[in-house]
Design an enzyme around this catalytic site. Structure first.
Site, mmCIF file in Angstrom:
data_model
loop_
_atom_site.group_PDB
_atom_site.id
_atom_site.type_symbol
_atom_site.label_atom_id
_atom_site.label_comp_id
_atom_site.label_asym_id
_atom_site.label_seq_id
_atom_site.Cartn_x
_atom_site.Cartn_y
_atom_site.Cartn_z
ATOM 1 N N SER A 37 -10.025 -34.563 -33.641
ATOM 2 C CA SER A 37 -9.491 -34.274 -34.977
ATOM 3 C C SER A 37 -10.522 -33.633 -35.910
ATOM 4 C CB SER A 37 -8.902 -35.542 -35.608
ATOM 5 O OG SER A 37 -7.827 -36.021 -34.808
ATOM 6 N N GLU A 47 -8.248 -36.443 -21.177
ATOM 7 C CA GLU A 47 -6.890 -36.220 -20.649
ATOM 8 C C GLU A 47 -6.919 -36.076 -19.132
ATOM 9 O OE1 GLU A 47 -6.031 -32.979 -23.316
ATOM 10 O OE2 GLU A 47 -6.117 -34.406 -24.970
ATOM 11 N N GLY A 95 -9.808 -29.137 -30.556
ATOM 12 C CA GLY A 95 -8.514 -29.007 -29.887
ATOM 13 C C GLY A 95 -7.536 -28.264 -30.787
ATOM 14 N N GLY A 96 -6.660 -29.021 -31.426
ATOM 15 C CA GLY A 96 -5.577 -28.457 -32.239
ATOM 16 C C GLY A 96 -6.005 -27.343 -33.184
ATOM 17 N N HIS A 123 -12.749 -34.272 -19.374
ATOM 18 C CA HIS A 123 -11.997 -34.500 -20.611
ATOM 19 C C HIS A 123 -11.166 -35.774 -20.456
ATOM 20 C CE1 HIS A 123 -9.186 -34.004 -23.907
ATOM 21 N NE2 HIS A 123 -10.064 -33.164 -24.429
ATOM 22 N N GLU A 148 -16.143 -37.438 -27.351
ATOM 23 C CA GLU A 148 -14.784 -37.376 -27.897
ATOM 24 C C GLU A 148 -14.168 -38.771 -27.835
ATOM 25 O OE1 GLU A 148 -13.129 -33.085 -27.579
ATOM 26 O OE2 GLU A 148 -12.615 -34.129 -25.755
ATOM 27 N N ASN A 157 -10.902 -25.887 -27.262
ATOM 28 C CA ASN A 157 -10.153 -26.271 -26.062
ATOM 29 C C ASN A 157 -8.668 -26.099 -26.372
ATOM 30 O OD1 ASN A 157 -8.894 -27.508 -23.931
ATOM 31 N ND2 ASN A 157 -9.723 -29.552 -24.308
ATOM 32 N N TRP A 158 -8.089 -25.050 -25.827
ATOM 33 C CA TRP A 158 -6.676 -24.746 -26.137
ATOM 34 C C TRP A 158 -5.724 -25.680 -25.411
ATOM 35 C CZ3 TRP A 158 -6.263 -18.602 -25.970
ATOM 36 C CH2 TRP A 158 -7.157 -18.073 -26.913
ATOM 37 N N LYS A 159 -6.218 -26.450 -24.467
ATOM 38 C CA LYS A 159 -5.374 -27.346 -23.657
ATOM 39 C C LYS A 159 -4.217 -26.528 -23.057
ATOM 40 C CE LYS A 159 -7.091 -31.123 -26.385
ATOM 41 N NZ LYS A 159 -6.936 -32.457 -26.910
ATOM 42 N N GLY A 186 -6.386 -35.671 -31.192
ATOM 43 C CA GLY A 186 -5.006 -35.297 -31.530
ATOM 44 C C GLY A 186 -4.293 -36.311 -32.413
HETATM 45 P P1 13P Z 1 -8.159 -32.423 -31.282
HETATM 46 O O1 13P Z 1 -9.174 -31.577 -32.029
HETATM 47 O O2 13P Z 1 -6.797 -31.842 -31.265
HETATM 48 O O3 13P Z 1 -8.212 -33.857 -31.746
HETATM 49 O O4 13P Z 1 -8.648 -32.427 -29.736
HETATM 50 C C1 13P Z 1 -9.950 -32.689 -29.431
HETATM 51 C C2 13P Z 1 -10.156 -32.400 -28.003
HETATM 52 O O5 13P Z 1 -9.651 -33.098 -27.146
HETATM 53 C C3 13P Z 1 -10.968 -31.232 -27.644
HETATM 54 O O6 13P Z 1 -11.291 -31.235 -26.294
#
Ligand code: 13P
Length: 246
Positions: free
Chosen positions: A209, A94, A230-231, A92, A164, A5-7, A170
């Protein structure tokens, strides 16, 4: 399955460079790993074209709750399907936190994705305060009950779930493999309570993470069927290392 997920990161040019780097090394992955990248909407068309036939699937990070019409700024599930998008992340944390997406909206989004033939990756997870007050099982159960448990069995069979924990997203603070497995087993048991043996097939991904150093231990757990990254999915090297740990 390992999904990135590149956000809200990368320009189109940067995204194309990242997916190119993934494509060049896809042969290093063990057989049977489904690799998905979920870039921003603007990237879907060119990335989909670039990766056609590569074996890497393209996903979106969101879709509209309605099918079509006067919904300025929205992108429908059918539009996603029309550019070759095969997955869509729904719910998600967010989106839930910053855009107030609740169970009603998420049910509509899920319905749209299923109708368009785009596989939903439905995210659930508790906040830190909910874990600290030992309400995590209750929260997870409620998030499933109002949305996933209302599906008919044939739709349910197409859904991917991602656990998650919000406190791990993050933050660099991963759930331990035991903490994650405990919730994943609870999710599967809850799904089986409504859908019986179908729940055995449901991919349940872990996200929060996840990185090359902890992926193997997480993926080794009985009820963890992959990751939502994510990251670490923004670096080809790290994302591939996580996928190799699968
Ligand atoms: P991180 O891997 O950056 O913690 O993000 C997880 C995430 O929200 C994937 O959708």
């Amino acid at each position: 399955m390992v999904a990135g997920n590149w956000k809200m990161n990368t320009t189109v040019a940067q995204g194309l460079a990242l997916s190119q780097a993934l494509m060049e090394r896809i042969s290093e992955l063990p057989q049977g790993v489904t690799l998905v990248v979920a870039p921003p909407f603007t990237h879907l068309f060119p990335l989909g074209k670039q990766m056609e036939g590569s074996g890497i699937e393209v996903g979106a990070q969101n879709c509209a709750a309605n099918q079509e019409g006067a919904y300025t700024g929205e992108v429908s599930a059918e539009m996603l399907a029309s550019v070759g998008c095969t997955y869509v992340i729904i719910g998600h944390s967010e989106r839930r936190t910053y855009y107030g997406e609740d169970d009603g909206v998420l049910t509509k989004k899920l319905t749209q994705a299923l109708r368009a033939g785009v596989t939903p990756i439905f995210c659930i997870g508790e906040q830190l305060r909910e874990r600290e007050s030992e309400r995590h099982f209750e929260v997870i159960h409620a998030q499933l009950k109002e949305v996933i448990l209302t599906l008919n069995p044939s739709d349910f069979a197409k859904v991917v779930i991602a656990y998650e924990p919000v406190w791990a997203i993050g933050t660099g603070k991963t759930a331990t493999a035991e903490q994650a497995q405990e919730i994943h087993a609870f999710i599967r048991k809850t799904l089986a309570g409504t859908f019986g043996a179908l729940a055995v097939q449901t991919p349940i991904l872990y996200g929060g993470s996840c990185k090359p150093s902890n992926a193997a231990e997480l993926f080794a757990q009985a009820d963890i069927d992959g990751g939502l990254i994510g990251g670490a999915s923004l670096q080809a090297e790290d994302f591939l290392a996580i996928a190799k740990a699968f």
